[in-house]
Design a protein around this motif. Structure first.
Motif, PDB file in Angstrom:
ATOM      1  N   ARG A 240      19.851  21.464 -31.790  1.00  0.00           N
ATOM      2  CA  ARG A 240      19.414  20.586 -33.124  1.00  0.00           C
ATOM      3  C   ARG A 240      20.375  20.088 -33.595  1.00  0.00           C
ATOM      4  N   HIS A 241      21.625  20.871 -34.054  1.00  0.00           N
ATOM      5  CA  HIS A 241      22.467  20.203 -34.913  1.00  0.00           C
ATOM      6  C   HIS A 241      23.847  19.824 -34.073  1.00  0.00           C
ATOM      7  N   THR A 246      21.546  15.782 -37.334  1.00  0.00           N
ATOM      8  CA  THR A 246      20.571  16.966 -37.203  1.00  0.00           C
ATOM      9  C   THR A 246      19.326  16.309 -36.601  1.00  0.00           C
ATOM     10  N   VAL A 247      18.686  16.707 -35.653  1.00  0.00           N
ATOM     11  CA  VAL A 247      17.788  16.113 -34.670  1.00  0.00           C
ATOM     12  C   VAL A 247      16.365  16.494 -35.579  1.00  0.00           C
ATOM     13  N   PRO A 248      15.687  15.534 -36.135  1.00  0.00           N
ATOM     14  CA  PRO A 248      14.302  16.241 -36.798  1.00  0.00           C
ATOM     15  C   PRO A 248      13.536  16.865 -35.878  1.00  0.00           C
ATOM     16  N   PHE A 402      20.594   7.358 -23.047  1.00  0.00           N
ATOM     17  CA  PHE A 402      21.433   8.004 -23.910  1.00  0.00           C
ATOM     18  C   PHE A 402      20.572   9.158 -24.692  1.00  0.00           C
ATOM     19  N   PRO A 403      21.148  10.383 -24.987  1.00  0.00           N
ATOM     20  CA  PRO A 403      20.473  11.010 -25.743  1.00  0.00           C
ATOM     21  C   PRO A 403      20.105  10.670 -27.286  1.00  0.00           C
ATOM     22  N   GLU A 404      18.857  11.112 -27.689  1.00  0.00           N
ATOM     23  CA  GLU A 404      18.448  10.518 -29.147  1.00  0.00           C
ATOM     24  C   GLU A 404      19.506  10.958 -30.157  1.00  0.00           C
ATOM     25  N   ASP A 405      20.279  11.796 -30.066  1.00  0.00           N
ATOM     26  CA  ASP A 405      21.143  11.977 -31.183  1.00  0.00           C
ATOM     27  C   ASP A 405      22.410  11.135 -30.969  1.00  0.00           C
ATOM     28  N   ILE A 407      21.571   7.965 -30.285  1.00  0.00           N
ATOM     29  CA  ILE A 407      20.904   6.864 -31.220  1.00  0.00           C
ATOM     30  C   ILE A 407      21.345   7.192 -32.607  1.00  0.00           C
ATOM     31  N   SER A 408      20.856   8.436 -33.062  1.00  0.00           N
ATOM     32  CA  SER A 408      20.615   8.830 -34.393  1.00  0.00           C
ATOM     33  C   SER A 408      21.798   9.025 -35.396  1.00  0.00           C
ATOM     34  N   ILE A 409      22.891   8.615 -34.487  1.00  0.00           N
ATOM     35  CA  ILE A 409      24.158   8.646 -35.404  1.00  0.00           C
ATOM     36  C   ILE A 409      23.925   7.308 -36.158  1.00  0.00           C
ATOM     37  N   THR A 410      23.542   7.461 -37.330  1.00  0.00           N
ATOM     38  CA  THR A 410      23.399   6.318 -38.141  1.00  0.00           C
ATOM     39  C   THR A 410      24.504   5.887 -39.043  1.00  0.00           C
ATOM     40  N   LEU A 411      24.700   4.812 -39.483  1.00  0.00           N
ATOM     41  CA  LEU A 411      25.578   4.473 -40.452  1.00  0.00           C
ATOM     42  C   LEU A 411      25.187   4.559 -41.819  1.00  0.00           C
ATOM     43  N   ASP A 412      23.916   4.715 -42.079  1.00  0.00           N
ATOM     44  CA  ASP A 412      23.427   4.787 -43.313  1.00  0.00           C
ATOM     45  C   ASP A 412      23.985   5.990 -44.257  1.00  0.00           C
ATOM     46  N   GLY A 413      23.902   5.873 -45.242  1.00  0.00           N
ATOM     47  CA  GLY A 413      24.335   7.081 -46.126  1.00  0.00           C
ATOM     48  C   GLY A 413      25.927   7.392 -45.897  1.00  0.00           C
TER      49      GLY A 413
END
Ligand SMILES: *[C@@H]1O[C@H](CO)[C@@H](O)[C@H](O)[C@H]1NC(C)=O
Ligand SMILES: *[C@@H]1O[C@H](CO)[C@@H](O)[C@H](O)[C@H]1NC(C)=O
Ligand SMILES: *[C@@H]1O[C@H](CO)[C@@H](O)[C@H](O)[C@H]1NC(C)=O
Ligand SMILES: *[C@@H]1O[C@H](CO)[C@@H](O)[C@H](O)[C@H]1NC(C)=O
Ligand SMILES: *[C@@H]1O[C@H](CO)[C@@H](O)[C@H](O)[C@H]1NC(C)=O
Ligand SMILES: *[C@@H]1O[C@H](CO)[C@@H](O)[C@H](O)[C@H]1NC(C)=O
Ligand SMILES: *[C@@H]1O[C@H](CO)[C@@H](O)[C@H](O)[C@H]1NC(C)=O
Length: 450
Positions: A240-241, A246-248, A402-405, A407-413
């Motif tokens: 998950r991490h 952190t994958v929701p 590609f694995p979801e995570d 894609i979820s490496i966002t640049l937000d925050g």
């Protein structure tokens, strides 16, 4: 009710501002300043003459709220009653019960928290039915558990009408209570879905959720895959991490330790289908299944100079995959080599190629010119696993799958430019890493010892 009087008192005022248009939350009017709040946008702190607070009068109604909100420069407002002080997180239909108490949310102890209590919570949130979900089901929460010994009869319209003990460290389990709410009564029905990532979700009681890693193995995977029309299934786990995200969770942790025997035709026939009875769900490992029609996962070494060395491959049905090394830390790779050699019956093992990355890639491509059909990627092992299948990883089957995570490496925050640079670099790196595996580089090649 006179708004001025309210502000003069030290009592707190609670209003929900209906934000219309582009009204700024910091807007101020008549010397009353609305302070921005992160915790809940529906709760508004006010400040007048240096006194901070929020208002929560007994007989406050929508008219009062409207007047006050207009004074503050908003278009309108609605009043919130004490029943609005309870909310669920992460989702409005399921989550940890969070009770607003003076200055922060507090959690409810899971000990003794039953379906009657869940019913009271859900009813106060506008649902007809509720189900208790056991034990810190959504991971760490930044609030403390202060409501314990909850005792509801089921007819209460709010959990605050039930018996409870407050401000006592009386939650020996140290787990908080959660609920799933629905407008349909619970029945035996559920739907199963296998996602592209291999993760399995199940919908029950109008809420989607997942199956915990606890007690989940090839037996459960096989029953799930059979139900979906395959011959069998292999279980594996996502972490998950990850380093950058952190994958929701995919909904409520619905089931754990379902105790299938493997011969069942449907998951519903397995030993323990106790919805919401998930104990302490291991949320660091998220189960996934790989369904097959011929043969499940098996690992082997191929194309070495001898039996004891070669490219590590896994096969499933008629496909052959390799292990994509993402971490450039040699220690991590050594760990993988040792695990796979032991699992193949050797005493230990190490990396066959021990040059620089560039040299190794060159040699590996010469020794193993064949392309892989799929990859195990993002593999993370502790070191004591008896098979690579027990480590956490993802399976890549297509070049751009590609694995979801990733894609979820966002640049937000990212607030600093260095964070922004690091994250965009890592996003790019993950992309290149996976591409280089498809190009035949960065695959695990080992030599085993007796
Ligand atoms: C809950 O309350 C009922 C009635 O008020 C009481 O009979 C019962 O013993 C209580 N249960 C617990 C666990 O305290
Ligand atoms: C704590 O819980 C126990 C058992 O439920 C109960 O007997 C005891 O009175 C509680 N203590 C407090 C301070 O409420
Ligand atoms: C709440 O869960 C439902 C499905 O169970 C989902 O459709 C919805 O998007 C979720 N809402 C949030 C805010 O996560
Ligand atoms: C597996 O077999 C089932 C039934 O024979 C078939 O419907 C399905 O398409 C097959 N799946 C794959 C991936 O071959
Ligand atoms: C790896 O390094 C060791 C010495 O550290 C050397 O003996 C061995 O031959 C090397 N293996 C390969 C495949 O280059
Ligand atoms: C292994 O060797 C066979 C026969 O030489 C070849 O066809 C295959 O592509 C090789 N596999 C890999 C992964 O290099
Ligand atoms: C491996 O070690 C971890 C602690 O690092 C432990 O939690 C886990 O249970 C161990 N697994 C096995 C299979 O022994």
């Amino acid at each position: 009710m006179i708004f001025q009087n309210l502000l003069a008192s030290t009592s707190a005022l609670l209003v929900a501002l209906v934000q219309l248009g582009s009204m700024d939350v910091m807007g101020s009017s008549k010397g009353i300043k609305v302070l921005p709040v992160d915790l809940s946008p529906s709760i508004v702190y006010v400040e007048k003459d240096g006194i901070k607070g929020f208002i929560y009068p007994e007989d406050w109604d929508d008219n009062d709220a409207r007047v006050m909100c207009k004074q503050l420069g908003y278009k309108s407002g609605v009043a919130l009653g004490p029943w609005d002080l309870v909310r669920l997180q992460p989702n409005v239909t399921f989550g940890a019960i969070q009770v607003w108490d003076r200055d922060n949310y507090r959690l409810v102890c899971a000990e003794g928290f039953d379906d009657l209590a869940a019913q009271a919570v859900c009813r106060s949130l506008g649902f007809t039915y509720g189900k208790s979900i056991c034990c810190s089901a959504f991971g760490r929460m930044d609030y403390s558990i202060v409501y314990s010994n909850i005792n509801c009869t089921g007819i209460e319209s709010s959990i605050l009408e039930c018996d409870y003990v407050k401000y006592f460290a009386n939650c020996t389990s140290e787990h908080y209570a959660s609920v799933a709410c629905s407008n349909s009564p619970e029945n035996e029905e559920f739907e199963l879905k296998i996602h592209q990532s291999g993760k399995v979700t199940t919908r029950h009681f109008d809420n989607s959720g997942f199956i915990c890693a606890n007690g989940f193995d090839d037996t459960e995977a096989t029953v799930i895959c059979k139900e979906m029309g395959y011959k069998g299934g292999s279980a594996y786990f996502h972490s998950r991490h990850t380093k950058y995200s952190t994958v929701p969770l995919l909904g409520v942790p619905w089931l754990a330790n379902i105790a299938c025997e493997g011969t069942e035709k449907y998951l519903g026939k397995c030993g323990k289908i106790n919805w919401g009875s998930v104990g302490t769900c291991d949320e660091n490992r998220l189960p996934a299944v790989y369904c097959y029609n011929k043969t499940g996962f098996s690992f082997a070494l191929v194309n070495g100079t001898d039996k004891d060395n070669g490219l590590v491959v896994f096969t499933v049905d008629d496909k052959e995959g390799a292990i994509c090394l993402r971490d450039s830390v040699t220690e991590e790779r050594q760990k993988l080599a040792a695990i796979v050699c032991k699992q193949l019956g050797y005493g230990n093992g190490g990396l066959l190629l021990n040059g620089t990355d560039a040299e190794n890639e060159f040699t590996a491509r010469k020794l193993f010119p064949g392309k892989s059909d799929m990859f195990i990627t993002k593999i993370k092992c502790k070191g004591n696993e008896s098979s690579l299948a027990e480590c956490t990883f993802r399976i890549l089957e297509g070049r751009y799958d590609f694995p979801e995570d990733w894609i979820s490496i966002t640049l937000d925050g990212c607030e600093s430019s260095s964070c922004y640079r690091t994250r965009s670099y890592n996003r790019g790196y993950a992309f290149l890493n996976e591409l280089s595996c498809w190009a035949g580089k960065r695959r695990l090649v080992v030599k085993c010892f007796l």
